[in-house]
Design an enzyme around this catalytic site. Sequence first.
Site, PDB file in Angstrom:
ATOM      1  N   HIS A 105      49.953  23.697  39.098  1.00 38.39           N
ATOM      2  CA  HIS A 105      48.671  24.070  39.704  1.00 38.39           C
ATOM      3  C   HIS A 105      47.560  23.091  39.287  1.00 38.39           C
ATOM      4  CE1 HIS A 105      45.512  26.593  41.308  1.00 38.39           C
ATOM      5  NE2 HIS A 105      44.937  26.644  40.124  1.00 38.39           N
ATOM      6  N   HIS A 153      40.048  23.245  44.835  1.00 35.64           N
ATOM      7  CA  HIS A 153      41.169  24.165  45.049  1.00 35.64           C
ATOM      8  C   HIS A 153      41.622  24.287  46.506  1.00 35.64           C
ATOM      9  CE1 HIS A 153      40.632  25.085  40.886  1.00 35.64           C
ATOM     10  NE2 HIS A 153      41.518  26.061  40.892  1.00 35.64           N
ATOM     11  N   GLU A 197      33.055  37.414  43.898  1.00 35.26           N
ATOM     12  CA  GLU A 197      33.032  36.207  44.721  1.00 35.26           C
ATOM     13  C   GLU A 197      32.291  36.409  46.041  1.00 35.26           C
ATOM     14  OE1 GLU A 197      36.612  33.863  44.299  1.00 35.26           O
ATOM     15  OE2 GLU A 197      36.068  32.667  46.028  1.00 35.26           O
ATOM     16  N   LYS A 225      40.609  38.224  38.192  1.00 31.03           N
ATOM     17  CA  LYS A 225      41.392  38.008  39.416  1.00 31.03           C
ATOM     18  C   LYS A 225      42.867  38.158  39.075  1.00 31.03           C
ATOM     19  CE  LYS A 225      38.664  34.953  42.354  1.00 31.03           C
ATOM     20  NZ  LYS A 225      38.585  33.600  42.944  1.00 31.03           N
ATOM     21  N   ARG A 247      47.263  53.715  40.213  1.00 31.13           N
ATOM     22  CA  ARG A 247      45.945  53.333  40.755  1.00 31.13           C
ATOM     23  C   ARG A 247      45.048  52.643  39.723  1.00 31.13           C
ATOM     24  NH1 ARG A 247      46.726  58.358  43.217  1.00 31.13           N
ATOM     25  NH2 ARG A 247      47.325  58.111  45.408  1.00 31.13           N
ATOM     26  N   LYS A 300      32.692  30.319  32.547  1.00 25.29           N
ATOM     27  CA  LYS A 300      33.352  31.243  33.473  1.00 25.29           C
ATOM     28  C   LYS A 300      32.743  32.640  33.344  1.00 25.29           C
ATOM     29  CE  LYS A 300      37.221  32.718  35.918  1.00 25.29           C
ATOM     30  NZ  LYS A 300      38.584  32.536  36.346  1.00 25.29           N
ATOM     31  N   GLU A 324      41.490  21.973  34.754  1.00 31.33           N
ATOM     32  CA  GLU A 324      40.500  23.053  34.942  1.00 31.33           C
ATOM     33  C   GLU A 324      39.319  22.873  33.983  1.00 31.33           C
ATOM     34  OE1 GLU A 324      40.650  25.297  37.348  1.00 31.33           O
ATOM     35  OE2 GLU A 324      42.779  25.380  37.935  1.00 31.33           O
ATOM     36  N   ASN A 356      36.144  27.290  42.697  1.00 32.65           N
ATOM     37  CA  ASN A 356      37.223  26.763  43.540  1.00 32.65           C
ATOM     38  C   ASN A 356      37.060  25.279  43.819  1.00 32.65           C
ATOM     39  OD1 ASN A 356      38.717  29.182  43.902  1.00 32.65           O
ATOM     40  ND2 ASN A 356      37.075  29.922  45.222  1.00 32.65           N
ATOM     41  N   ARG A 413      30.601  32.622  42.656  1.00 29.94           N
ATOM     42  CA  ARG A 413      31.923  32.452  42.037  1.00 29.94           C
ATOM     43  C   ARG A 413      32.783  31.453  42.805  1.00 29.94           C
ATOM     44  NH1 ARG A 413      35.824  36.959  39.159  1.00 29.94           N
ATOM     45  NH2 ARG A 413      37.527  35.530  38.715  1.00 29.94           N
ATOM     46  N   HIS A 415      45.543  24.107  46.801  1.00 31.48           N
ATOM     47  CA  HIS A 415      46.424  25.170  47.292  1.00 31.48           C
ATOM     48  C   HIS A 415      47.290  24.666  48.438  1.00 31.48           C
ATOM     49  CE1 HIS A 415      43.700  28.524  45.465  1.00 31.48           C
ATOM     50  NE2 HIS A 415      44.585  28.078  44.606  1.00 31.48           N
TER      51      HIS A 415
HETATM   52  P1  NAD Z   1      52.591  29.363  33.839  1.00 31.52           P
HETATM   53  O1  NAD Z   1      52.178  30.729  33.564  1.00 31.52           O
HETATM   54  O2  NAD Z   1      53.723  29.140  34.772  1.00 31.52           O
HETATM   55  O3  NAD Z   1      52.910  28.635  32.481  1.00 31.52           O
HETATM   56  C1  NAD Z   1      53.367  27.307  32.500  1.00 31.52           C
HETATM   57  C2  NAD Z   1      54.660  27.110  31.714  1.00 31.52           C
HETATM   58  O4  NAD Z   1      54.349  27.050  30.331  1.00 31.52           O
HETATM   59  C3  NAD Z   1      55.673  28.225  31.885  1.00 31.52           C
HETATM   60  O5  NAD Z   1      56.952  27.654  31.955  1.00 31.52           O
HETATM   61  C4  NAD Z   1      55.542  29.020  30.578  1.00 31.52           C
HETATM   62  O6  NAD Z   1      56.737  29.645  30.226  1.00 31.52           O
HETATM   63  C5  NAD Z   1      55.186  27.934  29.599  1.00 31.52           C
HETATM   64  N1  NAD Z   1      54.399  28.370  28.443  1.00 31.52           N
HETATM   65  C6  NAD Z   1      53.363  29.236  28.430  1.00 31.52           C
HETATM   66  N2  NAD Z   1      52.806  29.252  27.212  1.00 31.52           N
HETATM   67  C7  NAD Z   1      53.505  28.407  26.447  1.00 31.52           C
HETATM   68  C8  NAD Z   1      53.393  27.987  25.107  1.00 31.52           C
HETATM   69  N3  NAD Z   1      52.374  28.390  24.336  1.00 31.52           N
HETATM   70  N4  NAD Z   1      54.305  27.110  24.623  1.00 31.52           N
HETATM   71  C9  NAD Z   1      55.314  26.643  25.433  1.00 31.52           C
HETATM   72  N5  NAD Z   1      55.444  26.970  26.707  1.00 31.52           N
HETATM   73  C10 NAD Z   1      54.546  27.841  27.216  1.00 31.52           C
HETATM   74  O7  NAD Z   1      51.375  28.493  34.453  1.00 31.52           O
HETATM   75  P2  NAD Z   1      49.823  28.394  34.142  1.00 31.52           P
HETATM   76  O8  NAD Z   1      49.490  26.981  34.413  1.00 31.52           O
HETATM   77  O9  NAD Z   1      49.451  28.992  32.862  1.00 31.52           O
HETATM   78  O10 NAD Z   1      49.171  29.302  35.279  1.00 31.52           O
HETATM   79  C11 NAD Z   1      49.297  28.978  36.642  1.00 31.52           C
HETATM   80  C12 NAD Z   1      49.066  30.220  37.446  1.00 31.52           C
HETATM   81  O11 NAD Z   1      47.754  30.714  37.190  1.00 31.52           O
HETATM   82  C13 NAD Z   1      49.163  30.009  38.939  1.00 31.52           C
HETATM   83  O12 NAD Z   1      49.919  31.028  39.490  1.00 31.52           O
HETATM   84  C14 NAD Z   1      47.728  30.100  39.417  1.00 31.52           C
HETATM   85  O13 NAD Z   1      47.627  30.574  40.729  1.00 31.52           O
HETATM   86  C15 NAD Z   1      47.159  31.082  38.435  1.00 31.52           C
HETATM   87  N6  NAD Z   1      45.704  31.021  38.278  1.00 31.52           N
HETATM   88  C16 NAD Z   1      45.020  32.170  38.344  1.00 31.52           C
HETATM   89  C17 NAD Z   1      43.649  32.182  38.167  1.00 31.52           C
HETATM   90  C18 NAD Z   1      42.893  33.473  38.155  1.00 31.52           C
HETATM   91  O14 NAD Z   1      41.663  33.448  38.143  1.00 31.52           O
HETATM   92  N7  NAD Z   1      43.555  34.597  38.119  1.00 31.52           N
HETATM   93  C19 NAD Z   1      42.983  30.983  37.919  1.00 31.52           C
HETATM   94  C20 NAD Z   1      43.720  29.808  37.853  1.00 31.52           C
HETATM   95  C21 NAD Z   1      45.093  29.831  38.030  1.00 31.52           C
HETATM   96  N1  GLY Z   2      39.859  30.618  39.277  1.00 38.33           N
HETATM   97  C1  GLY Z   2      38.850  31.009  40.186  1.00 38.33           C
HETATM   98  C2  GLY Z   2      38.172  32.292  39.830  1.00 38.33           C
HETATM   99  O1  GLY Z   2      38.490  32.916  38.853  1.00 38.33           O
HETATM  100  O2  GLY Z   2      37.324  32.719  40.547  1.00 38.33           O
END
Ligand code: NAD
Ligand code: GLY
Length: 364
Positions: free
Chosen positions: A268, A251, A240, A144, A122, A230, A186, A248, A244, A255
């Site tokens: 993304h 987005h 949100e 998030k 939990r 942020k 971003e 988006n 917040r 999406h």
């Molecule tokens: P990811 O985590 O898939 O990383 C991208 C690629 O880079 C992967 O292949 C990873 O192995 C590689 N990588 C990571 N760090 C590295 C480094 N230092 N050197 C070499 N390779 C490296 O993708 P991302 O773009 O970081 O994140 C995308 C995800 O984040 C999506 O799922 C999206 O929905 C999510 N997201 C979440 C929020 C939130 O608020 N929680 C906000 C924006 C995006």
């Molecule tokens: N990436 C959108 C949020 O964190 O609210």
Amino acid sequence: MNCDVTVELGDRSYPIHIGSGNLDTLGESCKAAGLKGKCLIVTDETVAPLYSDRVFQSLEKAGFKPALEILPAGEPTKCQAQLFNLYSKAAAHGLDRKCFMVALGGGVIGDLTGYAAASWLRGIQFVQVPTTLLSMVDSSVGGKTGINIPAGKNLVGAFHQPELVMIDLDTLKTLPPREFAAGMSEVVKYGILWDAELFQTLELTASGLADFSCGTDNLGKIIARCCEIKAEVVRQDEREGGLRGILNFGHTAAHAIENVAGYGEFLHGEAVSIGMVYAAHLSVALKGLSVEESARIEKLLMELALPVGAPKLLWKKIRAAMAVDKKTVGGLTKFVLADRIGHVDFGCEVPEALLEEVWDGISQ
Ligand code: NAD
Ligand code: GLY
């Protein structure tokens, strides 16, 4: 460069440490944050050989008892099966309520690990160690967490704030250029929605940012500014309820593009770039954003090696995917639109016909 940004959330406030070489001081920072005992480090197959030893050793040296779980790299890992795999690993390592998880990697690892931590027993504590630009400026900050399910992206999740975010700028040196560009998308978003000065800085330094020649310090300042923005938005509206939603920007279409094209086809950030161009064109039609400012947005994204034209995907599928977006309320898809660079409004309604007309207008 070394600096700290604080996410102010009362007794759940936490620091974002930004600097070079921070992986080696992670253990000490975790101690300073009051963490104790065992932890599960979650990372992926690309990041593990680059950075997991240093993270493991830093934690061990500071007195923690870490275990390491390495998952496949990429969006498909943000799924139910890997979530349950993490529960099994947490059980095997004996993680009790006083223990914590460490997300070492990009947004995929951060979102998945964060949700595992939010739901294991939990809710236990966790730490974000983002290693992509996108995860440094966006996904690691704000709490998030979640996974994808077949019905859509990020549809299952929780708000669960980390105890600290540790950004080591040096990890960006190994990031592939395409991933770096996706993160810049971003960064541009923050300029559009909050900070015209940041947007201008990006315009002036775009070429140095695209090929990394601007240097770690300049990049660090830009990352810190994004984290500040942020943090401020999350401080005002953690769950949100309203404000917040501005994060988006771009987005809704993004999406939908990711969903219709199939997860992994577009990164993304690439989908967000196209989505921001779409939102900018809607903004020109509905919010008084000038054509010149819309063109500046498009130009900057192109200079940062990001796509700006909508892919030839069937509009009907895109529209249907937009309708399952989390911002859809009572069947109405709401948009974040800009009246100028540096300011946006959320919850904007768009006439149905305009949605398709603008999509056609930016389709390639
Ligand atoms: P990811 O985590 O898939 O990383 C991208 C690629 O880079 C992967 O292949 C990873 O192995 C590689 N990588 C990571 N760090 C590295 C480094 N230092 N050197 C070499 N390779 C490296 O993708 P991302 O773009 O970081 O994140 C995308 C995800 O984040 C999506 O799922 C999206 O929905 C999510 N997201 C979440 C929020 C939130 O608020 N929680 C906000 C924006 C995006
Ligand atoms: N990436 C959108 C949020 O964190 O609210």
